[in-house]
Enzyme design. Structure first.
Site, short mmCIF file in Angstrom:
data_model
loop_
_atom_site.label_atom_id
_atom_site.label_comp_id
_atom_site.label_asym_id
_atom_site.label_seq_id
_atom_site.Cartn_x
_atom_site.Cartn_y
_atom_site.Cartn_z
N ASP A 57 0.86 -1.18 0.00
CA ASP A 57 0.00 0.00 0.00
C ASP A 57 0.90 1.24 0.00
O ASP A 57 1.71 1.40 0.92
CB ASP A 57 -0.89 -0.05 1.25
CG ASP A 57 -1.97 1.02 1.23
OD1 ASP A 57 -1.70 2.14 0.77
OD2 ASP A 57 -3.09 0.71 1.68
N LYS A 90 -5.92 9.65 1.44
CA LYS A 90 -4.62 9.21 1.96
C LYS A 90 -3.72 8.72 0.83
O LYS A 90 -2.52 9.01 0.81
CB LYS A 90 -4.81 8.08 2.99
CG LYS A 90 -5.35 8.56 4.32
CD LYS A 90 -5.57 7.37 5.26
CE LYS A 90 -6.09 7.83 6.62
NZ LYS A 90 -6.54 6.68 7.44
N TYR A 144 -11.16 12.84 -4.69
CA TYR A 144 -10.33 12.52 -5.86
C TYR A 144 -9.79 13.81 -6.49
O TYR A 144 -8.59 13.95 -6.70
CB TYR A 144 -11.18 11.74 -6.85
CG TYR A 144 -10.45 11.20 -8.06
CD1 TYR A 144 -9.49 10.20 -7.94
CD2 TYR A 144 -10.74 11.67 -9.34
CE1 TYR A 144 -8.84 9.68 -9.06
CE2 TYR A 144 -10.09 11.15 -10.47
CZ TYR A 144 -9.15 10.16 -10.31
OH TYR A 144 -8.51 9.64 -11.42
N LYS A 148 -5.93 14.78 -6.23
CA LYS A 148 -5.04 14.85 -7.40
C LYS A 148 -4.45 16.24 -7.56
O LYS A 148 -3.30 16.39 -7.97
CB LYS A 148 -5.80 14.45 -8.67
CG LYS A 148 -6.13 12.96 -8.76
CD LYS A 148 -4.91 12.11 -9.13
CE LYS A 148 -5.30 10.65 -9.37
NZ LYS A 148 -4.15 9.79 -9.69
N ARG A 185 -18.15 3.87 -15.82
CA ARG A 185 -18.04 5.06 -16.64
C ARG A 185 -18.61 4.80 -18.02
O ARG A 185 -18.89 3.67 -18.41
CB ARG A 185 -16.60 5.55 -16.69
CG ARG A 185 -16.28 6.31 -15.40
CD ARG A 185 -14.87 6.83 -15.40
NE ARG A 185 -13.89 5.75 -15.28
CZ ARG A 185 -12.60 5.95 -15.15
NH1 ARG A 185 -12.12 7.18 -15.11
NH2 ARG A 185 -11.77 4.94 -15.03
#
Ligand SMILES: NC(=O)c1ccc[n+]([C@@H]2O[C@H](COP(=O)([O-])OP(=O)(O)OC[C@H]3O[C@@H](n4cnc5c(N)ncnc54)[C@H](O)[C@@H]3O)[C@@H](O)[C@H]2O)c1
Ligand SMILES: NC(=O)c1ccc[n+]([C@@H]2O[C@H](COP(=O)([O-])OP(=O)(O)OC[C@H]3O[C@@H](n4cnc5c(N)ncnc54)[C@H](O)[C@@H]3O)[C@@H](O)[C@H]2O)c1
Ligand SMILES: O=c1ccn([C@@H]2O[C@H](COP(=O)(O)OP(=O)(O)O)[C@@H](O)[C@H]2O)c(=O)[nH]1
Ligand SMILES: O=c1ccn([C@@H]2O[C@H](COP(=O)(O)OP(=O)(O)O)[C@@H](O)[C@H]2O)c(=O)[nH]1
Ligand SMILES: O=c1ccn([C@@H]2O[C@H](COP(=O)(O)OP(=O)(O)O)[C@@H](O)[C@H]2O)c(=O)[nH]1
Ligand SMILES: O=c1ccn([C@@H]2O[C@H](COP(=O)(O)OP(=O)(O)O)[C@@H](O)[C@H]2O)c(=O)[nH]1
Lengths: 261, 261
Positions: A57, A90, A144, A148, A185
């Protein structure tokens, strides 16, 4: 640039691993916690002498020796990144700091897979690299979008302050072999429905496109109305043009569906 | 809300500590790494039975027991936050995650000191809470602006996902006793220059306001042109009105200057 040097070590933190690179004599290390990634996507590489798979991770520090880092680790589709917003945050903040710390320590170049979602619900069409975006910092997609955005900020801060070589790619909706058929999507939904002879709804539930458009408008608070990249720079500097990748994706999906049947 | 309960424990991660609270019977813990904070600002509390000072960096985990957390830890003025952009980013991302993790574990309410800089160079005047802002994610101020934006995102994510009680205050330029005389922002510069009989340049170097305005325009890439809060909501809901705090600040500065002389 890696083509020049055949003993480059790549640290790919990958969704779509850089297929073919291990065959070119590069040592490829794929790091993934398999949150949305599937081992199947890389199983044809397992056992190859130049290939290594680390179940890890990126929110935890990572100490490996590499020349190039492809930092792609992040849930990518809205259902995946909204499933656990804190984890998405995170991964994009601590995870990016860890990858930049690694890049700094080993002197590696780092590519960040950013996203068109840094533009949010854009007020300028098409979007080019100079546009600052229009994002709701406390909306449902913010884990998100803002994750980003600040990951980009971190990249340039390590570049200016620590001399880390960084590259940032703001990727728009992508498709191709081994993409998730159920990522929710529009591209995957339409192909899947067309192949299965269902109406094209853009949505697993049964709505016509018009109904669905109305549904999006009513349900999806802050869902961007439209996004379209300005691709002139890529064309001018790299000679890049969009190619017909849809067919490949459709072929992949139909093989997958046969396989499942 | 702490006034109702006299044995509240406050965990203030502070720049301007909540003066007077320790006297009201609250236990106050101030956590600071003294990056920009000065021990002098709290020295009148040291030794008080309800007061504790912990020299700690919020980028590292913190395990204490508190009911309320005032998460103010961050370099705040442009020269301070641009001094070490990576540290500014770590403080606002990892530091905020640590404070939210603490709040979640102990069930504390958390206030985030956010900033008007989340609005960036606003295209709407005055700015209210609904405005999404206009920030360059890779500009020189981004370490602070994007750091605070994603800190807000984190707060609401912990609220929705973990039930942590959060409050976010987007603070515009603040002044008052014990503010930094040399923080480089316009209020302190003007007061200091006025008291010292120097021309009001808004800048330690000698420029007229007009020259300075030109200088800002040419030098300060992305420096916001103007920012003005929409204060109607605070007035309507809290009866709040801006009061004449400038005099207090001027008195504080002149005492400090005498002290230095
Ligand atoms: N596919 C698109 O249309 C698109 C568009 C814009 C940006 N991107 C970005 O490109 C990158 C790759 O996306 P993708 O479409 O290949 O998605 P994907 O889900 O196939 O790949 C992302 C990979 O990251 C892994 N991952 C997630 N969190 C992790 C963590 N904490 N530690 C380690 N690994 C972790 C997942 O298991 C997965 O294998 C992502 O960063 C995404 O945000 C993709
Ligand atoms: N003063 C303003 O006009 C203004 C405006 C908007 C927002 N804010 C916010 O309010 C808060 C307080 O600002 P201030 O003006 O009192 O500034 P300040 O510099 O007096 O206070 C910030 C404090 O945080 C401490 N700190 C910084 N990094 C730390 C870390 N990693 N770990 C622990 N402590 C750390 C500093 O030592 C300092 O004591 C900040 O979060 C700032 O961003 C202030
Ligand atoms: O090979 C490395 C070097 C660093 N890090 C992580 O990257 C982060 C950021 O690195 P940086 O050098 O900025 O941090 P520092 O050590 O200065 O706190 C650190 O917290 C480490 O956890 C890592 O995962 N691998
Ligand atoms: O049936 C649909 C589904 C989506 N969209 C639009 O297509 C774009 C891409 O949406 P998608 O769901 O693929 O994911 P996103 O890129 O927004 O994360 C968005 O602007 C949607 O509003 C559409 O026009 N019809
Ligand atoms: O009392 C606490 C509890 C948590 N944390 C920090 O807060 C972060 C976020 O907490 P969360 O519970 O979300 O993290 P988890 O433990 O689930 O990884 C953790 O990484 C810890 O380092 C802390 O500093 N004090
Ligand atoms: O001599 C000056 C200095 C600043 N400003 C403006 O005052 C605001 C506050 O600037 P400051 O330097 O105090 O810090 P900031 O809040 O931008 O971080 C900004 O919009 C500046 O453009 C001004 O009009 N005259």
């Amino acid at each position: 640039g890696s083509e020049e040097n055949s003993d480059h070590r790549w640290g790919g933190v990958c969704g779509f691993p850089p297929d073919g690179q291990a065959d070119d004599g590069h040592e490829v290390t794929v790091v993934d916690n398999f949150f949305t990634g599937r081992k199947r996507n890389v199983e044809h590489w397992i056992g190859h002498e130049n290939f290594e798979l680390i179940n890890h991770d990126v929110v935890e520090p990572l100490y490996i020796e590499v020349d190039q880092i492809y930092h792609l680790a992040s849930p990518a589709s809205p259902p995946n990144y909204m499933y656990n917003p804190i984890k998405t945050l995170k991964t994009n903040t601590i995870g990016t700091l860890n990858m930049l710390g690694l890049a700094k320590r080993v002197g590696a170049r780092l590519l960040l897979a950013s996203t068109s979602e840094v533009y949010g619900d854009p007020e300028v069409h098409p979007q080019n690299e100079e546009y600052w975006g229009h994002v709701n910092p406390i909306g449902p997609r913010a884990c998100y979008d803002e994750g980003k955005r600040v990951a980009e900020t971190m990249c340039y801060a390590y570049m200016k302050q620590e001399g880390v070589e960084v590259r940032v790619a703001r990727i728009f909706n992508t498709f191709g072999s081994r993409m998730h058929m159920n990522d929710g999507r529009v591209v995957s939904n339409f192909i899947l429905q067309a192949l299965q002879g269902e109406p094209l709804t853009g949505n697993p539930e049964e709505h016509t496109i018009l109904e669905f458009a109305r549904l999006i408008k009513s349900l999806a608070q802050d869902d961007p109305q439209r996004r379209r990249p300005d691709i002139r720079k890529a064309n001018m500097m790299l000679g890049w043009e969009p190619v017909e990748g849809l067919n490949k994706t459709i072929q992949y999906f139909s093989r997958e569906l046969e396989h499942q049947a």
